[in-house]
Design a protein around this motif. Structure first.
Motif, short mmCIF file in Angstrom:
data_model
loop_
_atom_site.label_atom_id
_atom_site.label_comp_id
_atom_site.label_asym_id
_atom_site.label_seq_id
_atom_site.Cartn_x
_atom_site.Cartn_y
_atom_site.Cartn_z
N ALA A 215 -22.94 -10.73 10.49
CA ALA A 215 -21.60 -10.16 10.32
C ALA A 215 -20.91 -9.91 11.65
N ASP A 216 -21.66 -9.50 12.66
CA ASP A 216 -21.06 -9.28 13.99
C ASP A 216 -20.56 -10.60 14.56
N GLY A 217 -21.27 -11.68 14.29
CA GLY A 217 -20.83 -13.00 14.76
C GLY A 217 -19.54 -13.44 14.10
N LEU A 218 -19.40 -13.14 12.80
CA LEU A 218 -18.15 -13.45 12.10
C LEU A 218 -16.97 -12.72 12.74
N MET A 219 -17.19 -11.47 13.11
CA MET A 219 -16.14 -10.69 13.75
C MET A 219 -15.74 -11.33 15.08
N LEU A 220 -16.72 -11.82 15.84
CA LEU A 220 -16.43 -12.46 17.11
C LEU A 220 -15.68 -13.77 16.92
N LEU A 221 -16.02 -14.51 15.87
CA LEU A 221 -15.28 -15.74 15.58
C LEU A 221 -13.81 -15.44 15.27
N ARG A 222 -13.58 -14.37 14.53
CA ARG A 222 -12.20 -13.99 14.23
C ARG A 222 -11.44 -13.63 15.50
N GLU A 223 -12.12 -12.95 16.42
CA GLU A 223 -11.49 -12.58 17.68
C GLU A 223 -11.17 -13.83 18.50
N ALA A 224 -12.09 -14.80 18.50
CA ALA A 224 -11.86 -16.04 19.25
C ALA A 224 -10.71 -16.84 18.64
N ARG A 225 -10.60 -16.80 17.32
CA ARG A 225 -9.47 -17.48 16.66
C ARG A 225 -8.16 -16.82 17.06
N LYS A 226 -8.16 -15.49 17.11
CA LYS A 226 -6.95 -14.77 17.49
C LYS A 226 -6.57 -15.11 18.94
N LEU A 227 -7.58 -15.25 19.79
CA LEU A 227 -7.35 -15.54 21.21
C LEU A 227 -6.81 -16.94 21.44
N THR A 228 -7.37 -17.93 20.71
CA THR A 228 -7.06 -19.34 20.98
C THR A 228 -6.16 -20.01 19.95
#
Length: 255
Positions: free
Chosen positions: A60-73
């Motif tokens: 679940a923590d990895g999913l959160m990081l993917l969402r953050e990376a999507r927001k960034l890029t």
């Protein structure tokens, strides 16, 4: 998907780490692959590993990081789902990946078929093309026709590479089905120096895209470091792929 057309002459590169390890690692890789021409970000957060003692992902923590990376890029994200019970958790994932080990997890395929979520269906380790297409039919029979096939190599008697890349499957599947097909040269060979030639072979064979593993520090990767490209090597592969497509007049760029 996320404003992009997959198939129909368009070509996409899905790139990122085998496994999401940290915010810094993921964002560094995401920014670099976008700069080099990737249009989707891949990254594993639930990892089905052969050994129960291997790194299983950040979940679940990895999913959160993917969402953050999507927001960034702005890159749409592709990540692997393991069970039908996770569908709610993956609701905002752009493309669900069904991995090779789950290609015949029929309960999962049926559940995904009840959604309209785009799905990347990887070929099983020892699956025939017919078996692979029947797995795609499980999804489509439920009403979800947003299926992308992914050739990732099959298990043979050869030991020099992890798997044998079945490049012939790409033109054959274009004859047999309307579905887009992408190649995964990283998992096929399991060797980073083989990624470039296999990427070019898949491209020339008519693939609709590629899925390539990229890591900023492969030597210390928690998963599949030997097959990961460094960002600079990835950029060179993308440039060569573009030249192959131009030389063979293979259609539109990513869109």
């Amino acid at each position: 998907v996320g404003g992009h057309t997959i198939g129909e002459g368009f070509f996409h590169v899905m790139a990122g780490p085998c496994s999401v390890e940290s915010e810094k690692q993921l964002c560094t890789v995401a920014e670099s692959v976008k700069k080099s021409g990737a249009t989707f970000l891949r990254g594993g957060v639930f990892k089905p590993r052969t050994s129960p003692y291997s790194f299983q992902g950040l979940e679940a923590d990895g999913l959160m990081l993917l969402r953050e990376a999507r927001k960034l890029t702005g890159l749409p994200i592709v990540t692997e789902i393991m069970s039908d019970s996770q569908l709610d958790e993956f609701d905002d994932v752009d493309i669900l990946q069904v991995g090779a080990r789950n290609m015949q997890n029929f309960r999962l395929l049926k559940a995904i078929g009840q959604t309209k979520k785009p799905v990347l269906l990887k070929r099983g380790l020892s699956a025939t093309i017919e078996e692979w297409l029947m797995s795609a039919e499980y999804i489509m029979a439920g009403g979800n026709e947003n299926v992308i096939l992914c050739e990732r190599g099959i298990r043979t008697f050869e030991t020099y590479t992890r798997n044998t890349m079945d490049v012939s499957a790409i033109p054959l599947l274009h004859e047999k089905t309307h579905l887009p097909i992408i190649g995964d040269p990283s998992h096929a060979a399991g060797i980073s120096r083989m990624v470039e030639p296999l990427s070019l072979a898949c491209t020339a064979a008519g693939a609709d895209g590629l899925m390539i593993e990229v890591h900023n520090d492969p030597a210390h990767a928690l998963c599949d470091g030997p097959q990961a490209l460094r960002p600079d090597a990835f950029a060179k592969v993308v440039e060569k792929v573009k030249k192959v497509r131009t030389a063979l007049d293979l259609g539109n760029a990513a869109e």
